[in-house]
Design a protein around this motif. Structure first.
Motif, short mmCIF file in Angstrom:
data_model
loop_
_atom_site.label_atom_id
_atom_site.label_comp_id
_atom_site.label_asym_id
_atom_site.label_seq_id
_atom_site.Cartn_x
_atom_site.Cartn_y
_atom_site.Cartn_z
N LYS A 42 -12.25 33.96 35.51
CA LYS A 42 -13.08 35.24 35.58
C LYS A 42 -14.24 35.26 34.63
N VAL A 43 -13.89 34.84 33.17
CA VAL A 43 -14.93 34.88 32.25
C VAL A 43 -15.91 33.99 32.85
N ARG A 44 -15.81 32.77 33.03
CA ARG A 44 -16.62 31.56 33.26
C ARG A 44 -17.45 31.93 34.49
N ALA A 45 -16.74 32.40 35.87
CA ALA A 45 -17.31 32.33 37.22
C ALA A 45 -18.00 33.65 37.17
N VAL A 46 -17.13 34.88 36.64
CA VAL A 46 -17.33 36.22 37.23
C VAL A 46 -18.41 36.81 35.96
N ILE A 47 -17.80 36.65 34.82
CA ILE A 47 -18.36 37.61 33.52
C ILE A 47 -19.63 36.83 33.07
N ASP A 48 -19.43 35.79 32.75
CA ASP A 48 -20.43 34.86 32.02
C ASP A 48 -21.62 34.04 33.22
N GLY A 49 -20.96 33.70 34.38
CA GLY A 49 -21.77 33.31 35.19
C GLY A 49 -22.05 31.86 35.16
N THR A 50 -21.32 31.30 34.26
CA THR A 50 -21.55 29.73 33.77
C THR A 50 -20.94 28.63 34.86
N MET A 51 -20.13 29.06 35.80
CA MET A 51 -19.32 28.32 36.66
C MET A 51 -19.81 29.09 37.90
N PRO A 52 -19.97 28.27 39.26
CA PRO A 52 -20.15 26.52 39.16
C PRO A 52 -21.55 26.38 38.45
N GLU A 53 -21.37 25.26 38.01
CA GLU A 53 -22.81 24.54 37.22
C GLU A 53 -23.51 24.66 38.51
#
Length: 102
Positions: free
Chosen positions: A68-79
């Motif tokens: 959730k943090v990487r893909a949804v909140i930060d948007g850093t995933m997917p690369e």
């Protein structure tokens, strides 16, 4: 003892299904699996470049907060940022609803 037991009944935790009607409709197979297949599994697979094997449901459940943090909140995933805003919102809602159907 009786008082604390009574308070426990008053403060029963509501499940996401009782809070948000969208939780009754979003499921892994119908809405989320394609996101993982198209956006995540090319790296997040056994022997892949990303940590975790997201072909296994228990790994997705165990990593749901990080996802959730990487893909949804930060948007850093997917690369490369190939996930749409709608996919991010749907994935976030599914996680908030308790990763139903996996």
């Amino acid at each position: 003892f009786c008082l604390s037991r009574g308070l426990g009944d008053v403060y029963k935790r509501q499940t996401p299904d009782t809070i948000d009607p969208a939780c009754d409709t979003i499921t892994y197979v119908k809405h989320i699996q394609a996101i993982f297949v198209q956006k995540c599994i090319s790296c997040h697979i056994a022997g892949g470049t990303g940590p975790g094997d997201y072909t296994k449901s228990e790994n997705i459940k165990n990593q749901k907060d990080r996802i959730k943090v990487r893909a949804v909140i930060d948007g850093t995933m997917p690369e490369g940022g190939s996930m749409t805003k709608q996919e991010r919102e749907l994935l976030g809602k599914w996680i908030d609803c308790g990763t139903k159907g996996i």
